[in-house]
Motif scaffolding. Structure first.
Motif, PDB file in Angstrom:
ATOM      1  N   VAL A 100      -8.222  -5.186  -3.630  1.00  0.00           N
ATOM      2  CA  VAL A 100      -6.903  -5.029  -3.214  1.00  0.00           C
ATOM      3  C   VAL A 100      -6.283  -5.916  -4.248  1.00  0.00           C
ATOM      4  CG1 VAL A 100      -4.938  -5.726  -1.607  1.00  0.00           C
ATOM      5  CG2 VAL A 100      -7.083  -4.492  -0.779  1.00  0.00           C
ATOM      6  N   PHE A 118       0.845  -1.326   0.130  1.00  0.00           N
ATOM      7  CA  PHE A 118      -0.103   0.165  -0.125  1.00  0.00           C
ATOM      8  C   PHE A 118       0.794   1.598  -0.095  1.00  0.00           C
ATOM      9  CE2 PHE A 118      -2.329  -3.480   1.969  1.00  0.00           C
ATOM     10  CZ  PHE A 118      -3.406  -3.734   1.297  1.00  0.00           C
ATOM     11  N   ILE A 130      -4.267  -9.216   6.899  1.00  0.00           N
ATOM     12  CA  ILE A 130      -5.398  -8.297   6.345  1.00  0.00           C
ATOM     13  C   ILE A 130      -5.308  -7.061   7.481  1.00  0.00           C
ATOM     14  CG2 ILE A 130      -7.746  -7.701   5.900  1.00  0.00           C
ATOM     15  CD1 ILE A 130      -7.752 -10.897   5.128  1.00  0.00           C
ATOM     16  N   ARG A 134      -4.708 -13.136  -2.721  1.00  0.00           N
ATOM     17  CA  ARG A 134      -3.919 -12.712  -1.510  1.00  0.00           C
ATOM     18  C   ARG A 134      -3.126 -13.575  -0.677  1.00  0.00           C
ATOM     19  NH1 ARG A 134      -4.145 -12.131   3.843  1.00  0.00           N
ATOM     20  NH2 ARG A 134      -5.752 -13.710   3.948  1.00  0.00           N
ATOM     21  N   ASP A 166      -4.447  -0.877  -2.994  1.00  0.00           N
ATOM     22  CA  ASP A 166      -6.056  -0.917  -3.237  1.00  0.00           C
ATOM     23  C   ASP A 166      -6.336  -0.103  -4.043  1.00  0.00           C
ATOM     24  OD1 ASP A 166      -5.071   1.537  -2.134  1.00  0.00           O
ATOM     25  OD2 ASP A 166      -6.668   1.577  -0.324  1.00  0.00           O
ATOM     26  N   GLU A 219      -7.959  -2.584   5.044  1.00  0.00           N
ATOM     27  CA  GLU A 219      -8.242  -3.165   4.014  1.00  0.00           C
ATOM     28  C   GLU A 219      -9.777  -3.997   4.500  1.00  0.00           C
ATOM     29  OE1 GLU A 219      -6.549  -7.287   1.680  1.00  0.00           O
ATOM     30  OE2 GLU A 219      -5.390  -6.328   3.317  1.00  0.00           O
ATOM     31  N   ARG A 220      -9.903  -4.446   5.580  1.00  0.00           N
ATOM     32  CA  ARG A 220     -11.205  -5.016   6.104  1.00  0.00           C
ATOM     33  C   ARG A 220     -12.398  -3.933   5.778  1.00  0.00           C
ATOM     34  NH1 ARG A 220      -8.484  -7.587  10.498  1.00  0.00           N
ATOM     35  NH2 ARG A 220      -8.093  -9.333  10.204  1.00  0.00           N
ATOM     36  N   GLU A 263     -12.964  -3.756   2.136  1.00  0.00           N
ATOM     37  CA  GLU A 263     -13.828  -4.663   1.590  1.00  0.00           C
ATOM     38  C   GLU A 263     -15.226  -4.789   1.863  1.00  0.00           C
ATOM     39  OE1 GLU A 263     -11.902  -8.266   3.285  1.00  0.00           O
ATOM     40  OE2 GLU A 263     -10.422  -8.605   1.609  1.00  0.00           O
TER      41      GLU A 263
END
Length: 236
Positions: A227, A139, A213, A207, A177, A217-218, A221
């Protein structure tokens, strides 16, 4: 740095590509205390020059180099999950350095060392050629605007510098992302000599389980954000 594609711009008035973007951030008392207590044990200095990491860690082990670990949550999780491996993390922002050192002290880990400076300088000045098993870039700043794309860390010179430091078979693992940046990464790496894309479809890998994670990121999602993970192995 290579003769064919230097990471820094040739002209002295042009901006030098760096592995970080300056961010505001106030260090907490706990983070400062962790730096004071943990840096003598876990910290490494750019000025020390080329390192013998077998001596630094006191053993021979698979070695991972992470560029820009942020607040260090993923780095700490990876190091704790793989005590048989050694990790070198680089982050310029002091709150993140303090947070990671706090975690290292709390968990009493011994397989991670930290630099607090530009990761590209560390690669050039402190890491021997063909000595790393993995390089991680998770990232990075995507520099969204077209006029800023030249500031992106993933450029031809970056690919060549990392290739020099990886062992044959060593892997550069990147994640983003931002799909346009993923496409940019793919384009750069496909053109870079001495690499093989590990994705079955020649684009992205699923992934990998070894990449934790993050909370960010969660959240992404849940909002339907993607991602993209890229893995390229050094073959030459």
């Amino acid at each position: 740095m290579t003769d064919s594609q230097p990471l820094a711009e040739q002209q002295p008035h042009r901006r030098t590509i760096k592995s970080f973007v300056m961010r505001a951030g106030r260090i907490t008392e706990g983070q400062q205390r962790a730096i004071e207590q943990g840096w003598p044990r876990f910290g490494l200095e750019l000025q020390a020059g080329m390192q013998d990491f077998d001596q630094v860690f006191g053993r021979q082990a698979p070695r991972t180099f992470e560029i820009g670990f942020g607040m260090g949550h993923s780095t700490l999780e990876m190091a704790a999950a793989a005590p048989e491996q050694d990790f070198i993390g680089v982050e310029v922002h002091k709150p993140g350095v303090g947070a990671l050192l706090n975690g290292l002290l709390s968990q009493d880990l011994s397989n991670l060392r930290i630099y607090s400076c530009d990761a590209l300088d560390v690669l050039r000045q402190c890491v021997a050629d063909a000595s790393l098993d993995r390089v991680l870039l998770f990232f990075p700043d995507p520099w969204h605007k077209a006029r800023h794309h030249k500031r992106r860390i993933v450029q031809a010179g970056f690919a060549e510098l990392v290739r020099q430091k990886l062992k044959i078979g060593g892997v550069l693992h990147m994640a983003t992302d931002w799909e346009p940046y993923a496409e940019h990464m793919l384009e750069v790496m496909q053109a870079a000599p001495g690499y093989r894309n590990l994705a079955a479809d020649g684009r992205w890998v699923e992934r990998p389980s070894e990449r934790p994670i993050t909370k960010f990121e969660r959240r992404g999602e849940r909002l339907g954000h993607g991602v993209w993970d890229l893995k390229f192995a050094r073959i030459d």
